[in-house]
Design a protein around this motif. Structure first.
Motif, PDB file in Angstrom:
ATOM      1  N   ARG A  45     -42.592  32.928 -50.914  1.00  0.00           N
ATOM      2  CA  ARG A  45     -42.843  32.197 -52.148  1.00  0.00           C
ATOM      3  C   ARG A  45     -43.856  31.103 -51.841  1.00  0.00           C
ATOM      4  O   ARG A  45     -44.153  30.843 -50.665  1.00  0.00           O
ATOM      5  N   PRO A  46     -44.382  30.444 -52.858  1.00  0.00           N
ATOM      6  CA  PRO A  46     -45.314  29.343 -52.600  1.00  0.00           C
ATOM      7  C   PRO A  46     -44.684  28.322 -51.649  1.00  0.00           C
ATOM      8  O   PRO A  46     -43.491  28.032 -51.720  1.00  0.00           O
ATOM      9  N   GLY A  47     -45.487  27.836 -50.749  1.00  0.00           N
ATOM     10  CA  GLY A  47     -44.986  26.906 -49.745  1.00  0.00           C
ATOM     11  C   GLY A  47     -44.695  27.597 -48.426  1.00  0.00           C
ATOM     12  O   GLY A  47     -44.304  26.972 -47.453  1.00  0.00           O
ATOM     13  N   GLY A  52     -35.772  33.076 -52.281  1.00  0.00           N
ATOM     14  CA  GLY A  52     -34.338  33.198 -52.531  1.00  0.00           C
ATOM     15  C   GLY A  52     -33.937  34.613 -52.903  1.00  0.00           C
ATOM     16  O   GLY A  52     -32.948  35.133 -52.362  1.00  0.00           O
ATOM     17  N   PRO A  53     -34.670  35.293 -53.805  1.00  0.00           N
ATOM     18  CA  PRO A  53     -34.299  36.666 -54.138  1.00  0.00           C
ATOM     19  C   PRO A  53     -34.304  37.606 -52.936  1.00  0.00           C
ATOM     20  O   PRO A  53     -33.470  38.509 -52.849  1.00  0.00           O
ATOM     21  N   ALA A  54     -35.233  37.417 -51.999  1.00  0.00           N
ATOM     22  CA  ALA A  54     -35.255  38.264 -50.798  1.00  0.00           C
ATOM     23  C   ALA A  54     -33.992  38.042 -49.978  1.00  0.00           C
ATOM     24  O   ALA A  54     -33.358  38.999 -49.500  1.00  0.00           O
ATOM     25  N   MET A  55     -33.585  36.781 -49.821  1.00  0.00           N
ATOM     26  CA  MET A  55     -32.373  36.486 -49.050  1.00  0.00           C
ATOM     27  C   MET A  55     -31.120  36.962 -49.778  1.00  0.00           C
ATOM     28  O   MET A  55     -30.186  37.481 -49.150  1.00  0.00           O
ATOM     29  N   MET A  56     -31.097  36.843 -51.112  1.00  0.00           N
ATOM     30  CA  MET A  56     -29.932  37.320 -51.872  1.00  0.00           C
ATOM     31  C   MET A  56     -29.799  38.837 -51.785  1.00  0.00           C
ATOM     32  O   MET A  56     -28.688  39.355 -51.646  1.00  0.00           O
ATOM     33  N   GLY A  57     -30.921  39.547 -51.868  1.00  0.00           N
ATOM     34  CA  GLY A  57     -30.875  40.998 -51.748  1.00  0.00           C
ATOM     35  C   GLY A  57     -30.355  41.436 -50.389  1.00  0.00           C
ATOM     36  O   GLY A  57     -29.508  42.335 -50.291  1.00  0.00           O
ATOM     37  N   ARG A  88     -31.600  25.545 -45.125  1.00  0.00           N
ATOM     38  CA  ARG A  88     -32.848  25.037 -44.537  1.00  0.00           C
ATOM     39  C   ARG A  88     -33.930  26.082 -44.740  1.00  0.00           C
ATOM     40  O   ARG A  88     -33.622  27.234 -45.042  1.00  0.00           O
ATOM     41  N   LYS A  89     -35.148  25.679 -44.539  1.00  0.00           N
ATOM     42  CA  LYS A  89     -36.288  26.563 -44.749  1.00  0.00           C
ATOM     43  C   LYS A  89     -36.347  27.609 -43.624  1.00  0.00           C
ATOM     44  O   LYS A  89     -36.417  27.249 -42.454  1.00  0.00           O
ATOM     45  N   PRO A  90     -36.322  28.903 -43.986  1.00  0.00           N
ATOM     46  CA  PRO A  90     -36.475  29.927 -42.952  1.00  0.00           C
ATOM     47  C   PRO A  90     -37.916  30.015 -42.479  1.00  0.00           C
ATOM     48  O   PRO A  90     -38.838  29.682 -43.219  1.00  0.00           O
ATOM     49  N   ALA A  91     -38.090  30.448 -41.252  1.00  0.00           N
ATOM     50  CA  ALA A  91     -39.442  30.640 -40.725  1.00  0.00           C
ATOM     51  C   ALA A  91     -40.108  31.788 -41.475  1.00  0.00           C
ATOM     52  O   ALA A  91     -39.509  32.838 -41.678  1.00  0.00           O
ATOM     53  N   SER A  92     -41.351  31.589 -41.888  1.00  0.00           N
ATOM     54  CA  SER A  92     -42.051  32.621 -42.659  1.00  0.00           C
ATOM     55  C   SER A  92     -42.662  33.692 -41.764  1.00  0.00           C
ATOM     56  O   SER A  92     -43.061  34.751 -42.250  1.00  0.00           O
TER      57      SER A  92
END
Length: 140
Positions: A45-47, A52-57, A88-92
Motif C-alpha cells: 500500500r502507499p508508504g 491489511g487485506p493481504a495480511m487478512m487473506g 507494527r509495520k511489516p518489512a516490504s
C-alpha cells in the motif's frame, strides 16, 4: 489429525485454487498451520508497507488450513468473524509468515488465532483471531 500436509495441499488445489494468491502452505500440524506470502508490489500500500487485506487473506487461509487439519475436508466451513490487530509495520522487502493454531474446535464453531511475522523477524506484525462456522455433517 484428520488431514495431513499432502492431503491439505491437494484439497486446497482442488477446492480453493484461488487461495494460492493468499499464500503457500509450509507446515501443517494437528490444529496448526504455517503459511508464507511472498510479498510483491500487488501486496503493498502507499508508504511501502504490506496492506491489511493481504495480511487478512493470509491469516484467513492459515486458520482455514488449521481447522481442516482437525475436522477433515469440509469445503463449506466459512469465516463468520475475523478480528485483526496490526502491531507494527511489516518489512516490504520480506515475505510474511502466518502461524495459526486452533483454540477451540466444537461441533458447529471453530476459533483460531494467527500471528503474522516478517520472515526472519520474531516480533509479530499482526495478530488475528477468527471464528469459523462448521456445517452440520448432512450439509457437507
Amino acid at each position: 489429525m484428520e488431514m495431513n500436509f499432502e492431503e491439505m495441499r491437494q484439497f486446497l488445489a482442488d477446492h480453493f485454487p484461488q487461495g494460492e494468491q493468499y499464500g503457500e502452505l509450509l507446515e501443517l500440524g494437528d490444529g496448526t498451520s504455517t503459511m508464507r506470502l511472498p510479498v510483491d508490489d500487488q501486496h503493498l500500500r502507499p508508504g511501502g508497507t504490506v496492506s491489511g487485506p493481504a495480511m487478512m487473506g493470509l491469516a484467513d487461509v492459515a486458520v482455514y488450513a488449521a481447522l481442516l487439519s482437525r475436522i477433515g475436508p469440509v469445503a463449506l466451513a466459512v469465516t463468520t468473524n475475523l478480528n485483526i490487530n496490526f502491531l507494527r509495520k511489516p518489512a516490504s522487502d520480506m515475505d510474511i509468515i502466518a502461524k495459526a493454531q486452533m483454540l477451540k474446535v466444537g461441533k458447529r464453531l471453530g476459533v483460531g488465532e494467527v500471528y503474522i511475522l516478517s520472515d526472519g523477524d520474531e516480533d509479530p506484525v499482526a495478530h488475528a483471531t477468527m471464528t469459523y462456522s462448521i456445517p452440520a455433517p448432512e450439509n457437507r
